[in-house]
Design a protein around this motif. Sequence first.
Motif, short mmCIF file in Angstrom:
data_model
loop_
_atom_site.label_atom_id
_atom_site.label_comp_id
_atom_site.label_asym_id
_atom_site.label_seq_id
_atom_site.Cartn_x
_atom_site.Cartn_y
_atom_site.Cartn_z
N UNK A 152 37.53 57.49 95.90
CA UNK A 152 37.21 56.17 96.19
C UNK A 152 36.40 55.04 96.90
N UNK A 153 35.94 54.15 96.13
CA UNK A 153 35.17 53.15 97.08
C UNK A 153 35.24 52.23 96.76
N UNK A 154 35.28 51.34 97.91
CA UNK A 154 36.60 50.09 98.04
C UNK A 154 34.66 48.95 98.75
N UNK A 155 34.98 47.89 98.49
CA UNK A 155 33.93 46.96 98.52
C UNK A 155 34.68 45.70 97.78
N UNK A 156 33.77 44.43 97.44
CA UNK A 156 34.26 42.99 96.99
C UNK A 156 33.95 43.05 95.09
N UNK A 157 32.24 43.61 95.13
CA UNK A 157 32.84 43.64 93.86
C UNK A 157 32.20 45.16 92.98
N UNK A 158 32.39 45.06 92.07
CA UNK A 158 32.69 46.24 91.60
C UNK A 158 31.56 47.25 91.75
N UNK A 159 29.97 46.43 91.49
CA UNK A 159 28.67 47.88 91.39
C UNK A 159 28.75 47.68 92.86
N UNK A 195 38.58 48.47 93.91
CA UNK A 195 38.69 50.45 94.05
C UNK A 195 37.69 50.61 93.02
N UNK A 196 36.70 51.45 92.84
CA UNK A 196 36.29 52.28 92.60
C UNK A 196 36.61 54.13 92.47
#
Length: 453
Positions: free
Chosen positions: A178-185, A48-49
């Motif tokens: 909040x952004x949700x993805x496989x990598x921090x980038x 999560x970011x």
Amino acid sequence: MAATRVTWTPYDGALTSRPRRPAPRDVGGVCERVFVSTIASTGRASILHADLDSFYASVAQRDSPWLRGRPVAVGGGVILAASYEAKRRGVSTPMSGRKARSLCPGLIVVPPDFPVYTEASRKVFDIFRRTTPLVQGISIDEAFLDVGGLHRIDGSPVEIAARVRRLVAEEVGLPITVGVARTPFLAKVASQVAKPDGLLEVPPDGEDAFLHPLPIERLWGVGEATASRLRSFGLTTAGDLAALPEHVMVGLLGGAGGRHLHAVVHGLTSTELTIGARRSSIGAQRALGPGPHESEAVHAALLGLVDRVSHRLRESNKLATCVILRLRFGDYTKASRSHTLAQATGSTVRLADAAGTLLRQASGVVAARGITLVGVALTGLVPDAVEQPELSFEDLPVGTSPALGAGVRDTRLLDAAVDGLGERFGSGALTRGSLLRSGEGFSAPLLPEGDGP
């Protein structure tokens, strides 16, 4: 439903699921554990970011309800933050207050309130750490969270992200994306696309479809200069960059930059978060406005910043070995100067002397270009378990400490007294006389006759 507090040990990904226990490292006599999150490498979108929306401006709108829904900017001579109502009318940072008002005639400009921002940030990060122990702070208003180990006990990453947003809204009163993805980038890019006050997941099988249509300016790490160079070659989207071989990217941007951007557009960036690493610097800055500014006023502002960062340094039980002066000029260009100290120190006097020397050395360029912002940062931080004093071959003045060496004044008791006053009565209880505005002055209650000394 309240967030679940968990304790989680990262795994090495082996089929045996044997916990990988990071070895403690000794840092100046202080044992410190650094955890590296690796769950995301399994391929799930579990990073999560979380990024507070227009943080400074949102705090102002939260605390002053009449500002809600109106274009608000924080700052003065230079805009430090703008609400989305102001951003839609072209206000951005850093921008002069005059230009911002010309773009948005109804703009409401409020002064910054850094103690309030710090307290709000602390509450938000408390929510992050109640959600997962794997939190990597990026700045005062954003962080990465690894929730890959919580899917069996606390819900899916998207459900956890939704709960984080709800808790921040309920407990702190601020909007957060909040952004949700496989990598921090990818998680950071997702949060930027979802702003304001949104939630967006990028599934692993949809990464290219999400990333490639985006303009190159959306890519984390692509600044104005890099974007301008790429656009000069007709490259406008992430997909354009993905079509190029790595050696072409290296030819355009150099070795490190080309390889990094090639990895970015192909989803090859790291999946890891580093949690518990030592803080590398402590800094603060102050916008001065368009000026002109007298050298004494700039120096006074710098001393105020040194007071603030030196207190935070001692509060963190650290000493600094390097002082960095940061300047921004009227044309929005920046410059920095640094000085490495002979010995690590936490003394406000010694740090202020180093910062003041750097400012005097830069006086020529400051006078020629005009200064709009001054900042100071302390780097090379080490634990304060042992402080090696400086030695001097000068005669020993009256009132100095022989233990510190001849000619070196012992200010540790003074620093401790100032820190104690700040902790008891608040950070604004004691300030330098040079920072008092003209005409404000100060006063003390009169004693009745006979009560004096």
